[in-house]
Design a protein around this motif. Sequence first.
Motif, PDB file in Angstrom:
ATOM      1  N   ASP A  29       0.838  -1.191   0.000  1.00  0.00           N
ATOM      2  CA  ASP A  29       0.000   0.000   0.000  1.00  0.00           C
ATOM      3  C   ASP A  29       0.876   1.244   0.000  1.00  0.00           C
ATOM      4  OD1 ASP A  29      -2.262   1.637   0.271  1.00  0.00           O
ATOM      5  OD2 ASP A  29      -2.120   1.582   2.456  1.00  0.00           O
ATOM      6  N   ARG A  30       0.512   2.252  -0.788  1.00  0.00           N
ATOM      7  CA  ARG A  30       1.324   3.466  -0.850  1.00  0.00           C
ATOM      8  C   ARG A  30       1.333   4.210   0.469  1.00  0.00           C
ATOM      9  NH1 ARG A  30      -0.161   8.611  -1.665  1.00  0.00           N
ATOM     10  NH2 ARG A  30      -2.350   9.079  -1.553  1.00  0.00           N
ATOM     11  N   HIS A  31       0.418   3.894   1.364  1.00  0.00           N
ATOM     12  CA  HIS A  31       0.352   4.554   2.669  1.00  0.00           C
ATOM     13  C   HIS A  31       1.098   3.780   3.740  1.00  0.00           C
ATOM     14  CE1 HIS A  31      -2.338   7.458   1.011  1.00  0.00           C
ATOM     15  NE2 HIS A  31      -3.131   6.510   0.600  1.00  0.00           N
ATOM     16  N   ALA A  32       1.826   2.754   3.351  1.00  0.00           N
ATOM     17  CA  ALA A  32       2.605   1.972   4.302  1.00  0.00           C
ATOM     18  C   ALA A  32       4.067   1.939   3.856  1.00  0.00           C
ATOM     19  CB  ALA A  32       2.033   0.562   4.422  1.00  0.00           C
ATOM     20  N   PRO A  33       4.784   3.055   4.047  1.00  0.00           N
ATOM     21  CA  PRO A  33       6.175   3.090   3.605  1.00  0.00           C
ATOM     22  C   PRO A  33       7.021   2.082   4.366  1.00  0.00           C
ATOM     23  CG  PRO A  33       5.674   4.996   4.967  1.00  0.00           C
ATOM     24  CD  PRO A  33       4.380   4.263   4.752  1.00  0.00           C
ATOM     25  N   SER A  34       8.169   1.679   3.778  1.00  0.00           N
ATOM     26  CA  SER A  34       9.020   0.684   4.422  1.00  0.00           C
ATOM     27  C   SER A  34       9.542   1.188   5.773  1.00  0.00           C
ATOM     28  CB  SER A  34      10.172   0.292   3.505  1.00  0.00           C
ATOM     29  OG  SER A  34      10.925   1.438   3.174  1.00  0.00           O
ATOM     30  N   VAL A  35       9.826   2.471   5.879  1.00  0.00           N
ATOM     31  CA  VAL A  35      10.174   3.074   7.166  1.00  0.00           C
ATOM     32  C   VAL A  35       8.989   3.953   7.550  1.00  0.00           C
ATOM     33  CG1 VAL A  35      11.726   4.658   8.373  1.00  0.00           C
ATOM     34  CG2 VAL A  35      12.644   3.066   6.678  1.00  0.00           C
ATOM     35  N   PRO A  36       8.259   3.582   8.594  1.00  0.00           N
ATOM     36  CA  PRO A  36       7.071   4.368   8.957  1.00  0.00           C
ATOM     37  C   PRO A  36       7.434   5.819   9.279  1.00  0.00           C
ATOM     38  CG  PRO A  36       7.129   2.289  10.156  1.00  0.00           C
ATOM     39  CD  PRO A  36       8.460   2.447   9.472  1.00  0.00           C
ATOM     40  N   ARG A  37       6.670   6.724   8.676  1.00  0.00           N
ATOM     41  CA  ARG A  37       6.855   8.158   8.909  1.00  0.00           C
ATOM     42  C   ARG A  37       5.839   8.647   9.922  1.00  0.00           C
ATOM     43  NH1 ARG A  37       5.740   8.736   3.536  1.00  0.00           N
ATOM     44  NH2 ARG A  37       7.386   7.748   2.400  1.00  0.00           N
ATOM     45  N   ILE A  38       6.318   9.402  10.878  1.00  0.00           N
ATOM     46  CA  ILE A  38       5.445  10.000  11.878  1.00  0.00           C
ATOM     47  C   ILE A  38       5.560  11.509  11.764  1.00  0.00           C
ATOM     48  CG2 ILE A  38       4.988  10.294  14.345  1.00  0.00           C
ATOM     49  CD1 ILE A  38       6.059   7.463  14.775  1.00  0.00           C
ATOM     50  N   LEU A  39       4.410  12.167  11.636  1.00  0.00           N
ATOM     51  CA  LEU A  39       4.361  13.620  11.635  1.00  0.00           C
ATOM     52  C   LEU A  39       3.930  14.070  13.024  1.00  0.00           C
ATOM     53  CD1 LEU A  39       4.503  16.399  10.298  1.00  0.00           C
ATOM     54  CD2 LEU A  39       2.133  16.036   9.527  1.00  0.00           C
ATOM     55  N   ILE A  40       4.789  14.824  13.683  1.00  0.00           N
ATOM     56  CA  ILE A  40       4.509  15.359  15.015  1.00  0.00           C
ATOM     57  C   ILE A  40       4.076  16.803  14.836  1.00  0.00           C
ATOM     58  CG2 ILE A  40       5.479  15.887  17.285  1.00  0.00           C
ATOM     59  CD1 ILE A  40       7.676  13.687  16.490  1.00  0.00           C
ATOM     60  N   VAL A  41       2.884  17.130  15.325  1.00  0.00           N
ATOM     61  CA  VAL A  41       2.353  18.488  15.218  1.00  0.00           C
ATOM     62  C   VAL A  41       2.182  19.002  16.636  1.00  0.00           C
ATOM     63  CG1 VAL A  41       0.570  19.960  14.203  1.00  0.00           C
ATOM     64  CG2 VAL A  41       1.127  17.755  13.130  1.00  0.00           C
ATOM     65  N   ASP A  42       3.196  19.720  17.120  1.00  0.00           N
ATOM     66  CA  ASP A  42       3.197  20.205  18.499  1.00  0.00           C
ATOM     67  C   ASP A  42       4.112  21.419  18.577  1.00  0.00           C
ATOM     68  OD1 ASP A  42       3.419  20.431  21.415  1.00  0.00           O
ATOM     69  OD2 ASP A  42       2.663  18.368  21.446  1.00  0.00           O
ATOM     70  N   TRP A  52       0.765  16.505   3.027  1.00  0.00           N
ATOM     71  CA  TRP A  52       0.842  16.246   1.591  1.00  0.00           C
ATOM     72  C   TRP A  52       2.266  15.870   1.177  1.00  0.00           C
ATOM     73  CZ3 TRP A  52      -2.890  15.443  -1.880  1.00  0.00           C
ATOM     74  CH2 TRP A  52      -4.199  15.741  -1.489  1.00  0.00           C
ATOM     75  N   ALA A  53       3.247  16.517   1.778  1.00  0.00           N
ATOM     76  CA  ALA A  53       4.639  16.248   1.411  1.00  0.00           C
ATOM     77  C   ALA A  53       5.134  14.908   1.937  1.00  0.00           C
ATOM     78  CB  ALA A  53       5.539  17.369   1.935  1.00  0.00           C
ATOM     79  N   LEU A  54       4.682  14.527   3.142  1.00  0.00           N
ATOM     80  CA  LEU A  54       5.244  13.350   3.815  1.00  0.00           C
ATOM     81  C   LEU A  54       4.406  12.086   3.684  1.00  0.00           C
ATOM     82  CD1 LEU A  54       6.323  15.130   7.110  1.00  0.00           C
ATOM     83  CD2 LEU A  54       7.817  14.400   5.237  1.00  0.00           C
ATOM     84  N   ASP A  55       3.082  12.228   3.564  1.00  0.00           N
ATOM     85  CA  ASP A  55       2.170  11.076   3.565  1.00  0.00           C
ATOM     86  C   ASP A  55       2.528  10.131   4.721  1.00  0.00           C
ATOM     87  OD1 ASP A  55       0.051   9.498   2.789  1.00  0.00           O
ATOM     88  OD2 ASP A  55       1.164   8.485   1.200  1.00  0.00           O
ATOM     89  N   PRO A  56       2.394  10.611   5.970  1.00  0.00           N
ATOM     90  CA  PRO A  56       2.864   9.836   7.117  1.00  0.00           C
ATOM     91  C   PRO A  56       2.019   8.606   7.421  1.00  0.00           C
ATOM     92  CG  PRO A  56       1.661  11.756   7.858  1.00  0.00           C
ATOM     93  CD  PRO A  56       1.779  11.880   6.358  1.00  0.00           C
ATOM     94  N   SER A  57       2.608   7.708   8.194  1.00  0.00           N
ATOM     95  CA  SER A  57       1.928   6.510   8.692  1.00  0.00           C
ATOM     96  C   SER A  57       1.126   6.826   9.947  1.00  0.00           C
ATOM     97  CB  SER A  57       2.957   5.430   9.043  1.00  0.00           C
ATOM     98  OG  SER A  57       3.791   5.173   7.958  1.00  0.00           O
ATOM     99  N   SER A  87      -9.662  16.193   4.042  1.00  0.00           N
ATOM    100  CA  SER A  87      -8.907  16.529   2.838  1.00  0.00           C
ATOM    101  C   SER A  87      -7.432  16.139   2.849  1.00  0.00           C
ATOM    102  CB  SER A  87      -9.031  18.028   2.565  1.00  0.00           C
ATOM    103  OG  SER A  87      -8.542  18.773   3.655  1.00  0.00           O
ATOM    104  N   ALA A  88      -7.032  15.254   3.719  1.00  0.00           N
ATOM    105  CA  ALA A  88      -5.638  14.791   3.707  1.00  0.00           C
ATOM    106  C   ALA A  88      -5.438  13.828   2.542  1.00  0.00           C
ATOM    107  CB  ALA A  88      -5.293  14.100   5.022  1.00  0.00           C
ATOM    108  N   PRO A  89      -4.188  13.643   2.099  1.00  0.00           N
ATOM    109  CA  PRO A  89      -3.950  12.672   1.026  1.00  0.00           C
ATOM    110  C   PRO A  89      -4.410  11.265   1.426  1.00  0.00           C
ATOM    111  CG  PRO A  89      -1.871  13.477   1.940  1.00  0.00           C
ATOM    112  CD  PRO A  89      -2.968  14.290   2.548  1.00  0.00           C
ATOM    113  N   ASN A  90      -4.308  10.944   2.703  1.00  0.00           N
ATOM    114  CA  ASN A  90      -4.849   9.702   3.256  1.00  0.00           C
ATOM    115  C   ASN A  90      -5.727  10.089   4.441  1.00  0.00           C
ATOM    116  OD1 ASN A  90      -5.481   7.273   4.375  1.00  0.00           O
ATOM    117  ND2 ASN A  90      -3.405   6.763   5.013  1.00  0.00           N
ATOM    118  N   PRO A  91      -7.025  10.293   4.220  1.00  0.00           N
ATOM    119  CA  PRO A  91      -7.896  10.744   5.311  1.00  0.00           C
ATOM    120  C   PRO A  91      -8.067   9.711   6.431  1.00  0.00           C
ATOM    121  CG  PRO A  91      -9.179  10.353   3.322  1.00  0.00           C
ATOM    122  CD  PRO A  91      -7.741  10.179   2.953  1.00  0.00           C
ATOM    123  N   LEU A  92      -7.594   8.492   6.204  1.00  0.00           N
ATOM    124  CA  LEU A  92      -7.688   7.450   7.224  1.00  0.00           C
ATOM    125  C   LEU A  92      -6.392   7.283   8.012  1.00  0.00           C
ATOM    126  CD1 LEU A  92      -9.693   4.780   5.208  1.00  0.00           C
ATOM    127  CD2 LEU A  92     -10.560   6.509   6.797  1.00  0.00           C
TER     128      LEU A  92
END
Length: 133
Positions: free
Chosen positions: A2-15, A49-54, A77-82
Amino acid sequence: MDRHAPSVPRILIVDDDPLIIDIIHDTLDGSGYDMSTVRDGLDMMPALWALDPSLVILDCNLPGRPGMMLLEDIRRSAPNPLVPVLMLTGRQGQWNENAAKRHGVDRYLRKPFGLDEFRVTVARLVANGVVAA
């Protein structure tokens, strides 16, 4: 894969709290995650949009745009709303947790949170996509 499951999981921290950001990085360091941070609510959607995080770790109180509104933005409206969202907050009232659940949060943790609970929650969200809130 799945394009939303990168080999190295990306985490976006918004804080915006440097202490919380450091705690998150220190707690998850060595766990195999690629972590990126934005400190203002207005910067979250471009980063999504840039990172498409896990996983998105989202603070409830942010400058620019509140976390609850950002959660709505993700689901609409995220690239992966789920994408799984873990919301962190210092707010102790049940109202905020209920509102977050209505807006589709996957897990809600109150600060201060236990580091072991946090680590396990992140691993489950990344591995499974969702955890019961």
